[in-house]
Design a protein around this motif. Structure first.
Motif, short mmCIF file in Angstrom:
data_model
loop_
_atom_site.label_atom_id
_atom_site.label_comp_id
_atom_site.label_asym_id
_atom_site.label_seq_id
_atom_site.Cartn_x
_atom_site.Cartn_y
_atom_site.Cartn_z
N TRP A 139 1.22 -1.50 0.23
CA TRP A 139 0.07 0.15 -0.49
C TRP A 139 1.43 1.27 -0.19
N ALA A 140 0.46 2.46 -0.32
CA ALA A 140 0.62 3.41 -0.22
C ALA A 140 0.29 4.63 -0.02
N GLU A 141 0.62 5.62 1.10
CA GLU A 141 -0.18 7.09 0.88
C GLU A 141 0.77 7.79 0.55
N VAL A 142 -0.24 8.92 0.34
CA VAL A 142 0.93 10.33 0.24
C VAL A 142 0.12 11.45 1.86
N PHE A 143 1.74 11.17 2.18
CA PHE A 143 1.38 12.23 3.76
C PHE A 143 1.33 13.63 2.80
N ARG A 193 -4.37 8.96 1.12
CA ARG A 193 -3.77 10.54 1.62
C ARG A 193 -4.16 10.68 2.78
N MET A 194 -2.99 10.96 3.44
CA MET A 194 -3.27 11.61 4.97
C MET A 194 -2.92 12.78 4.55
N ASN A 195 -3.43 13.91 6.27
CA ASN A 195 -3.10 15.23 6.56
C ASN A 195 -1.85 15.11 7.63
#
Length: 270
Positions: A139-143, A193-195
């Motif tokens: 998985w991947a997330e844009v912080f 996408r995480m703030n």
């Protein structure tokens, strides 16, 4: 081999000053083996799990002074066209589309809030041969430091649908701003996408967090520390698995997740 749809995560690689050290670390923590270095392409070396290609490591280009970090590549059927979309949407091209022999065409870009990612138009090299399992990409997330910019940019470049997480009454999720981007319907999420809130030191810019699957999260963290790596967060239980954010001895950040150990109910998305 499976063709990845437009915008799907399809590959990861990282530059290391000490490539042999990186190989030893990931061999122990993720169970990787490595192929021969490709001298024609800067000693680019593929990593394998059970004989399936899962990632690559490479030494820095001569004169480069960039920190070690994992780069996530998103699939494109036309890297040149995607590069134009990136610029039109307010992103920045750090490396213009470049053909890599018969393997494919790559580009490196930065979205407007500062996270760096890659674009890959496949030739002979399609991308991951194994994913969603131990020892492979999960998985991947844009912080992001500016989620409004990231949220506006991504669907302009790739054909993403988007769903915002409903924190509900869960105190652990209070104030959490998390979104999922999907392809072909909400049942196929491909990127989070995480703030980045106040928990993140101000000197840390927006970045892409890559998750690798493991059989045992705590064991992976222990091995990371044994080799001189660092634990940044966790281990923590979640509906998606038990995970932790770590960095290898050369400073490349990533996360490990045991997807077999899920706890709690899945969050709801709008």
């Amino acid at each position: 081999m499976t063709e990845f749809p437009e915008g799907a995560p399809c590959w990861v690689d990282a530059m290391f000053t000490d490539v042999e050290g990186a190989k030893s670390f990931y061999a122990d923590v993720l169970g990787w083996t490595f192929g021969d270095a490709s001298g024609e392409y800067g000693n680019y070396t593929q990593a394998y799990k059970d004989g399936k290609a899962v990632a690559a490591v490479v030494p820095p280009m001569p004169g480069a002074d960039a920190p070690s970090q994992w780069c996530l590549y998103l699939a494109s059927s036309n890297a040149a066209a995607t590069a134009e979309k990136i610029k039109d949407a307010g992103g920045e091209l750090l490396m213009e589309p470049m053909q890599v022999g018969a393997f494919g065409t790559m580009a490196i870009a930065k979205e407007p809030s500062g996270a760096v990612f890659g674009v890959w138009q496949p030739g002979e090299h399609k991308g991951f041969e194994r994913m969603g399992e131990a020892g492979s990409y999960a998985w991947a997330e844009v912080f992001s430091r500016d989620v409004a910019k990231a949220d506006a940019f991504l669907p302009k470049v790739f054909p993403y649908g988007e769903q915002q997480m409903d924190a509900g009454d869960d105190p652990e999720m209070a104030g959490m701003d998390f979104k999922v981007f999907s392809l072909g319907g909400k049942e196929n999420p491909v990127l989070g996408r995480m703030n980045m809130g106040t928990d993140f030191p101000p000197e840390i810019p927006s970045y892409v967090q890559v998750y690798f699957g493991v059989d045992d999260c705590d064991e992976a963290v222990a091995k990371t520390k044994k080799h001189g790596g660092k634990l940044h967060f966790g281990p923590m239980d979640s509906p998606f698995g038990r995970f932790a954010a770590v960095a290898d001895p050369q400073g490349a950040a990533f996360a490990v997740i045991d997807m077999s150990k899920t706890t709690g109910e899945m969050p709801k998305f709008d």
